[in-house]
Design a protein around this motif. Structure first.
Motif, PDB file in Angstrom:
ATOM      1  N   UNK A 187      -6.026 -59.556  63.044  1.00  0.00           N
ATOM      2  CA  UNK A 187      -7.685 -59.874  63.232  1.00  0.00           C
ATOM      3  C   UNK A 187      -8.312 -59.097  62.846  1.00  0.00           C
ATOM      4  N   UNK A 188      -7.964 -57.650  62.280  1.00  0.00           N
ATOM      5  CA  UNK A 188      -9.064 -56.764  62.748  1.00  0.00           C
ATOM      6  C   UNK A 188      -9.203 -56.058  60.591  1.00  0.00           C
ATOM      7  N   UNK A 189      -7.487 -56.469  60.626  1.00  0.00           N
ATOM      8  CA  UNK A 189      -7.082 -55.949  58.963  1.00  0.00           C
ATOM      9  C   UNK A 189      -7.620 -57.093  58.355  1.00  0.00           C
ATOM     10  N   UNK A 190      -7.048 -58.592  58.601  1.00  0.00           N
ATOM     11  CA  UNK A 190      -7.428 -59.525  58.160  1.00  0.00           C
ATOM     12  C   UNK A 190      -9.957 -59.387  57.695  1.00  0.00           C
ATOM     13  N   UNK A 191      -9.914 -59.961  59.033  1.00  0.00           N
ATOM     14  CA  UNK A 191     -11.398 -58.830  58.995  1.00  0.00           C
ATOM     15  C   UNK A 191     -11.799 -58.332  57.914  1.00  0.00           C
ATOM     16  N   UNK A 192     -11.401 -57.103  57.558  1.00  0.00           N
ATOM     17  CA  UNK A 192     -11.743 -55.976  56.536  1.00  0.00           C
ATOM     18  C   UNK A 192     -11.418 -56.386  55.640  1.00  0.00           C
ATOM     19  N   UNK A 193     -10.587 -57.204  55.184  1.00  0.00           N
ATOM     20  CA  UNK A 193     -10.121 -57.278  53.636  1.00  0.00           C
ATOM     21  C   UNK A 193     -10.453 -58.552  53.410  1.00  0.00           C
ATOM     22  N   UNK A 194     -10.704 -59.476  54.466  1.00  0.00           N
ATOM     23  CA  UNK A 194     -11.536 -60.945  53.807  1.00  0.00           C
ATOM     24  C   UNK A 194     -12.756 -59.913  53.590  1.00  0.00           C
ATOM     25  N   UNK A 195     -13.373 -59.445  53.930  1.00  0.00           N
ATOM     26  CA  UNK A 195     -15.011 -58.393  53.498  1.00  0.00           C
ATOM     27  C   UNK A 195     -14.592 -58.209  52.161  1.00  0.00           C
ATOM     28  N   UNK A 196     -13.320 -57.224  52.207  1.00  0.00           N
ATOM     29  CA  UNK A 196     -13.431 -57.137  50.548  1.00  0.00           C
ATOM     30  C   UNK A 196     -13.089 -57.657  49.993  1.00  0.00           C
ATOM     31  N   UNK A 197     -12.357 -58.977  49.748  1.00  0.00           N
ATOM     32  CA  UNK A 197     -13.015 -60.169  49.088  1.00  0.00           C
ATOM     33  C   UNK A 197     -13.876 -61.132  48.824  1.00  0.00           C
ATOM     34  N   UNK A 198     -14.581 -61.136  49.780  1.00  0.00           N
ATOM     35  CA  UNK A 198     -16.191 -61.091  49.492  1.00  0.00           C
ATOM     36  C   UNK A 198     -16.521 -60.185  48.621  1.00  0.00           C
ATOM     37  N   UNK A 199     -16.759 -58.715  48.947  1.00  0.00           N
ATOM     38  CA  UNK A 199     -17.163 -57.841  47.618  1.00  0.00           C
ATOM     39  C   UNK A 199     -16.640 -58.056  46.371  1.00  0.00           C
ATOM     40  N   UNK A 200     -15.600 -58.002  45.987  1.00  0.00           N
ATOM     41  CA  UNK A 200     -14.557 -58.846  44.759  1.00  0.00           C
ATOM     42  C   UNK A 200     -15.100 -60.292  44.383  1.00  0.00           C
ATOM     43  N   UNK A 201     -15.955 -61.316  45.399  1.00  0.00           N
ATOM     44  CA  UNK A 201     -16.103 -62.510  44.651  1.00  0.00           C
ATOM     45  C   UNK A 201     -17.683 -62.197  44.498  1.00  0.00           C
ATOM     46  N   UNK A 202     -18.637 -61.203  45.308  1.00  0.00           N
ATOM     47  CA  UNK A 202     -19.636 -61.270  44.639  1.00  0.00           C
ATOM     48  C   UNK A 202     -19.781 -60.557  43.488  1.00  0.00           C
ATOM     49  N   UNK A 203     -18.980 -59.182  43.833  1.00  0.00           N
ATOM     50  CA  UNK A 203     -19.023 -59.032  42.086  1.00  0.00           C
ATOM     51  C   UNK A 203     -19.197 -59.316  40.657  1.00  0.00           C
ATOM     52  N   UNK A 204     -18.140 -60.467  41.271  1.00  0.00           N
ATOM     53  CA  UNK A 204     -16.934 -60.936  39.505  1.00  0.00           C
ATOM     54  C   UNK A 204     -17.686 -62.414  39.245  1.00  0.00           C
ATOM     55  N   UNK A 205     -18.197 -63.761  40.649  1.00  0.00           N
ATOM     56  CA  UNK A 205     -18.698 -64.546  40.476  1.00  0.00           C
ATOM     57  C   UNK A 205     -20.437 -64.858  40.981  1.00  0.00           C
ATOM     58  N   UNK A 206     -21.095 -64.248  41.840  1.00  0.00           N
ATOM     59  CA  UNK A 206     -21.734 -64.174  41.975  1.00  0.00           C
ATOM     60  C   UNK A 206     -23.034 -65.141  42.005  1.00  0.00           C
ATOM     61  N   UNK A 207     -23.974 -65.741  41.741  1.00  0.00           N
ATOM     62  CA  UNK A 207     -25.041 -65.491  40.744  1.00  0.00           C
ATOM     63  C   UNK A 207     -25.958 -65.025  40.398  1.00  0.00           C
ATOM     64  N   UNK A 208     -26.816 -63.849  39.298  1.00  0.00           N
ATOM     65  CA  UNK A 208     -27.654 -62.881  39.646  1.00  0.00           C
ATOM     66  C   UNK A 208     -28.240 -63.737  39.054  1.00  0.00           C
TER      67      UNK A 208
END
Ligand SMILES: [Zn+2]
Length: 263
Positions: A187-208
């Motif tokens: 669960x801890x591992x998944x939470x941390x890497x889910x958060x990394x996915x969030x950062x990557x999605x944010x960097x590549x797709x999120x509107x600015x």
């Protein structure tokens, strides 16, 4: 006995609305999330939900005066979290709870916890990371940017993400009789890497957006009490969608690893 819990969830949602932690529709969405969570994952599930909700609410309000410049959505923030924000962070757990009703299996609980570990890691990373003394590093642009933008990381925020995910993993471990050390680690591992996915999605797709007043990039439609102009991303690529997608990733990592290691 169960009726008391459902009444308690309703009461908490009403109190959250009165104290402006949630909007009216946000509190209805929260009730739905809470009721499904309790039905599928018992009172322990509610504790995990509460840990996420209370720490996020407190962290958002913490050092508000410093953060005001970054997340300047004054109208929305004063009314509390919206239904969209509730579904962004709780939608995946609702899917897991629904899955548990349809096909009873222990994996749903791990996915539920994985989703909340991601949401908690993400919120802690954003709310604490934004206070970092050093400028965040943007993963796509590969340079330092102004604080408050999605897709950028700080050391402080990364440490906060680990602790946030660990808080949910540890809670799961101590709350459920069926818990194992291994599942808690997953669960801890998944939470941390889910958060990394969030950062990557944010960097590549999120509107600015760009603020004409203070000449900075922001992810907010409002800045310096003025409407900003969109400079990047598709209209539907909102922060809520990015958060929802990353909790899905967190849940899938948790569920996948659990099935792989346990079964
Ligand atoms: Zn501005």
């Amino acid at each position: 006995m169960e009726a008391i819990f459902f009444a308690g969830i309703a009461l908490l949602c009403m109190v959250s609305f009165i104290f402006k932690l949630l909007t009216l529709r946000g509190s209805l969405a929260a009730f739905l999330t809470g009721a499904l969570t309790f039905y599928s994952f018992q009172w322990q599930g509610l504790v995990i939900l509460a840990i996420f909700f209370l720490t996020s609410s407190l962290l958002t309000k913490w050092k508000r005066e410093v953060k005001e410049d970054f997340n300047a959505e004054p109208l929305e923030d004063k009314k509390g979290r919206t239904a969209g924000q509730v579904f962004a962070n709780g939608g995946t757990s609702m899917l897991a709870a629904t899955g548990a009703i349809l096909i009873p299996d222990p994996v749903w609980l791990i996915m539920f916890a994985g989703a909340f570990a991601t949401a908690t890691a993400d919120t802690w990373a954003s709310e604490i990371g934004v206070l970092s003394k050093t400028k965040p590093f943007h993963l796509k642009e590969w340079r330092k940017v102004e604080a408050g933008l999605s897709g950028a990381v700080t050391r402080l925020g990364t440490i906060a993400a680990v602790i946030g995910a660990a808080a949910i993993g540890a809670s799961y471990y101590f709350l459920y009789d069926t818990s194992t050390f291994m599942a808690s680690g997953i669960i801890i591992f998944a939470g941390f890497f889910g958060n990394i996915a969030d950062t990557l999605f944010g960097a590549w797709f999120e509107q600015k957006f760009y603020c004409q007043i203070c000449k900075t990039e922001t992810e907010s439609k409002w800045h310096c009490k003025t409407k900003t102009t969109r400079i990047f991303g598709l209209p539907w690529a909102t922060n809520n969608l990015v958060n929802f997608s990353s909790t899905i990733i967190g849940a899938l990592i948790a569920g996948g690893l659990y099935i792989w290691t346990v079964k």
